[in-house]
Design a protein around this motif. Structure first.
Motif, short mmCIF file in Angstrom:
data_model
loop_
_atom_site.label_atom_id
_atom_site.label_comp_id
_atom_site.label_asym_id
_atom_site.label_seq_id
_atom_site.Cartn_x
_atom_site.Cartn_y
_atom_site.Cartn_z
N GLY A 125 7.97 -0.17 4.74
CA GLY A 125 8.50 0.03 3.39
C GLY A 125 8.48 1.47 2.92
O GLY A 125 8.32 1.75 1.74
N VAL A 126 8.66 2.41 3.86
CA VAL A 126 8.68 3.83 3.48
C VAL A 126 10.05 4.17 2.87
O VAL A 126 11.08 4.01 3.53
CB VAL A 126 8.41 4.74 4.71
CG1 VAL A 126 8.32 6.20 4.28
CG2 VAL A 126 7.14 4.30 5.42
N GLN A 178 6.21 9.76 0.41
CA GLN A 178 5.43 8.73 1.10
C GLN A 178 5.31 9.09 2.58
O GLN A 178 4.23 8.99 3.18
CB GLN A 178 6.11 7.36 0.96
CG GLN A 178 6.03 6.78 -0.44
CD GLN A 178 6.94 5.58 -0.64
OE1 GLN A 178 7.85 5.33 0.17
NE2 GLN A 178 6.71 4.83 -1.68
N TYR A 179 6.44 9.50 3.17
CA TYR A 179 6.42 9.84 4.59
C TYR A 179 5.42 10.97 4.87
O TYR A 179 4.63 10.88 5.83
CB TYR A 179 7.82 10.24 5.06
CG TYR A 179 7.79 10.93 6.39
CD1 TYR A 179 7.42 10.22 7.53
CD2 TYR A 179 8.06 12.29 6.50
CE1 TYR A 179 7.33 10.86 8.75
CE2 TYR A 179 7.96 12.93 7.71
CZ TYR A 179 7.60 12.22 8.83
OH TYR A 179 7.49 12.85 10.03
N GLN A 180 5.43 12.01 4.04
CA GLN A 180 4.52 13.14 4.26
C GLN A 180 3.05 12.70 4.18
O GLN A 180 2.22 13.14 4.97
CB GLN A 180 4.81 14.28 3.27
CG GLN A 180 6.16 14.98 3.50
CD GLN A 180 6.30 15.61 4.89
OE1 GLN A 180 5.31 15.80 5.62
NE2 GLN A 180 7.54 15.90 5.29
N PHE A 211 0.84 -1.21 0.00
CA PHE A 211 0.00 0.00 0.00
C PHE A 211 0.87 1.25 0.00
O PHE A 211 0.53 2.26 -0.61
CB PHE A 211 -0.93 0.03 1.21
CG PHE A 211 -1.90 -1.12 1.25
CD1 PHE A 211 -2.94 -1.21 0.33
CD2 PHE A 211 -1.76 -2.14 2.18
CE1 PHE A 211 -3.82 -2.27 0.35
CE2 PHE A 211 -2.64 -3.21 2.21
CZ PHE A 211 -3.67 -3.27 1.29
N VAL A 212 1.99 1.16 0.74
CA VAL A 212 2.88 2.31 0.85
C VAL A 212 3.56 2.60 -0.48
O VAL A 212 3.72 3.75 -0.88
CB VAL A 212 3.93 2.07 1.97
CG1 VAL A 212 4.92 3.22 2.04
CG2 VAL A 212 3.23 1.86 3.31
N ARG A 213 3.93 1.54 -1.18
CA ARG A 213 4.67 1.67 -2.44
C ARG A 213 3.91 2.54 -3.44
O ARG A 213 4.48 3.32 -4.17
CB ARG A 213 4.92 0.28 -3.03
CG ARG A 213 6.02 0.24 -4.09
CD ARG A 213 6.29 -1.20 -4.52
NE ARG A 213 6.56 -2.07 -3.38
CZ ARG A 213 5.98 -3.26 -3.18
NH1 ARG A 213 5.10 -3.71 -4.03
NH2 ARG A 213 6.30 -3.98 -2.13
N LEU A 262 1.40 4.63 -2.71
CA LEU A 262 0.69 5.69 -1.99
C LEU A 262 0.59 6.99 -2.78
O LEU A 262 -0.45 7.64 -2.81
CB LEU A 262 1.47 5.95 -0.70
CG LEU A 262 0.80 6.66 0.44
CD1 LEU A 262 -0.45 5.92 0.85
CD2 LEU A 262 1.76 6.72 1.61
N THR A 263 1.70 7.38 -3.40
CA THR A 263 1.71 8.68 -4.06
C THR A 263 1.25 8.62 -5.51
O THR A 263 1.03 9.65 -6.14
CB THR A 263 3.13 9.30 -4.01
OG1 THR A 263 4.06 8.34 -4.49
CG2 THR A 263 3.49 9.67 -2.59
N SER A 264 1.07 7.40 -6.03
CA SER A 264 0.64 7.30 -7.43
C SER A 264 -0.80 6.82 -7.59
O SER A 264 -1.40 6.96 -8.64
CB SER A 264 1.58 6.36 -8.20
OG SER A 264 1.57 5.08 -7.62
N ARG A 265 -1.34 6.26 -6.53
CA ARG A 265 -2.70 5.73 -6.66
C ARG A 265 -3.62 6.24 -5.56
O ARG A 265 -3.37 6.04 -4.37
CB ARG A 265 -2.67 4.19 -6.62
CG ARG A 265 -2.15 3.59 -7.91
CD ARG A 265 -2.12 2.09 -7.85
NE ARG A 265 -3.41 1.53 -7.44
CZ ARG A 265 -3.73 0.25 -7.62
NH1 ARG A 265 -2.88 -0.58 -8.20
NH2 ARG A 265 -4.89 -0.20 -7.22
N ALA A 266 -4.70 6.87 -5.97
CA ALA A 266 -5.64 7.44 -5.00
C ALA A 266 -6.27 6.35 -4.13
O ALA A 266 -6.54 6.57 -2.95
CB ALA A 266 -6.73 8.21 -5.73
N ASP A 267 -6.48 5.16 -4.70
CA ASP A 267 -7.11 4.11 -3.88
C ASP A 267 -6.20 3.66 -2.74
O ASP A 267 -6.66 3.40 -1.64
CB ASP A 267 -7.57 2.92 -4.75
CG ASP A 267 -6.47 2.34 -5.63
OD1 ASP A 267 -5.37 2.94 -5.70
OD2 ASP A 267 -6.71 1.30 -6.26
N CYS A 268 -4.88 3.58 -3.00
CA CYS A 268 -3.96 3.19 -1.94
C CYS A 268 -3.95 4.23 -0.82
O CYS A 268 -3.93 3.88 0.36
CB CYS A 268 -2.54 3.00 -2.48
SG CYS A 268 -2.37 1.44 -3.38
#
Ligand code: C2E
Ligand code: MG
Ligand code: MG
Ligand code: MG
Length: 279
Positions: A234-235, A240-242, A202-204, A206-212
């Protein structure tokens, strides 16, 4: 004719099958000797509490330094160890070593140990944990046990009873790889976990997919309302952290904050100024 056809088929597959089987046998034989030969080591990866700007603990990750092959991934050898009945002694070794090493750390830093579902089928698990704590002198509240959803998949009553017995020792229990199983939510009902570890898949994205992002928001809210800590695994990036911080995640873990390292290299404070500012 059928007979010779079949023989032909066998002959076609034989060399490859043989090679695979041989490699597996070799791995099994090497694994059986590895404990006695002292080829295992624990690496530790920091878990960072976002709000407190502090390292709250380290996850112990098993490493096998094979004499010829070098480092072998736990993803490769743990399933084999489970198959050949080696996970109980190996798991005991991990518990003993992790508790002994953590007993030398600052008093507010925890250690997390991964448990295999197979260790739950072995009735001596609670005893092993108790023994590792007693021998090391580590306070039970500083030990956290990570289990995956597959632990709860297998049985149910015995497993849940074992989890309660572990909890009675005073240790914390975390659900690892949350969200990857078949009924993650229902497992939360079977045992009051202290922590939920949001799976790295999910983290991977996070920034590219709104569903994640939506899923991560839901998990952190769920965790908060159940009084559980949420840790994102897996941050790897600042972005991703933000996002995770904004989502209200309690802790983060990943290469961005530190790779798994041998015990002798551990640093217990976030002394790097830039890192502190990033938080
Ligand atoms: P896990 O418990 O979910 O551990 C997290 C894995 O993600 C570790 O892989 C860790 O090195 C890796 N990781 C951490 N941060 C990042 C990141 O930012 N990016 C990426 N791509 N990966 C990251 P590792 O050490 O190879 O372990 C794999 C799995 O093997 C573990 O998954 C755990 O299920 C199992 N394992 C490791 N040590 C033990 C052990 O002592 N006992 C048992 N039963 N299983 C273990
Ligand atoms: Mg884990
Ligand atoms: Mg995990
Ligand atoms: Mg995993």
């Amino acid at each position: 004719r059928a007979k010779s056809d079949r023989r032909g088929t066998y002959r076609f597959f034989e060399p490859e099958m043989d090679a695979q089987l041989q490699a597996r046998r070799l791995l099994e034989a090497d694994l059986r000797k590895a404990l006695a030969n002292d080829e295992f080591e624990l690496y530790y990866q920091p878990q960072i509490n976002i709000r407190r700007h502090e390292i709250s603990g380290f996850e112990a990750l098993l490493r096998w330094r094979h004499p010829e092959r070098g480092m072998v991934s736990p993803a490769e050898f743990i399933p084999v160890a489970e198959d050949i009945g080696l996970i109980a002694p190996l798991g005991d070794w991990v518990l003993e070593r992790a508790c002994a090493e953590a007993a030398n750390w600052p008093k507010d830093i925890k250690v997390a140990v991964n448990l295999s579902p197979v260790q739950f089928r072995n009735r001596a698990l609670v005893e092993s944990v108790d023994k590792a704590l007693t021998r090391s002198g580590l306070s039970p509240s500083r030990l956290e046990l990570e289990i995956t959803e597959s632990v709860l998949l297998q049985d149910n009553e015995t497993t849940v009873a074992t989890l309660h017995q572990l909890r009675e020792l005073g240790v914390c229990v975390a659900m690892d790889d949350f969200g990857t199983g078949y009924s993650s939510l229902s497992y939360l009902r079977s045992f009051p976990f202290d922590k939920i570890k949001i799976d790295q898949s999910f983290v991977r994205e996070l920034t590219s997919r709104a569903d994640c992002l939506a899923i991560v928001h839901s998990i952190t809210r769920l965790g908060a309302s159940l009084g559980m800590i949420t840790t994102a695994e897996g941050v790897e990036t600042e972005e991703q952290y933000q996002q995770l911080r904004a989502a209200g995640c309690t802790e983060v873990q990943g290469y961005y904050f530190g790779r798994p390292q041998p015990a002798r290299d551990l640093v217990f404070s976030l002394f790097v100024e830039e890192r502190r500012e990033a938080l």
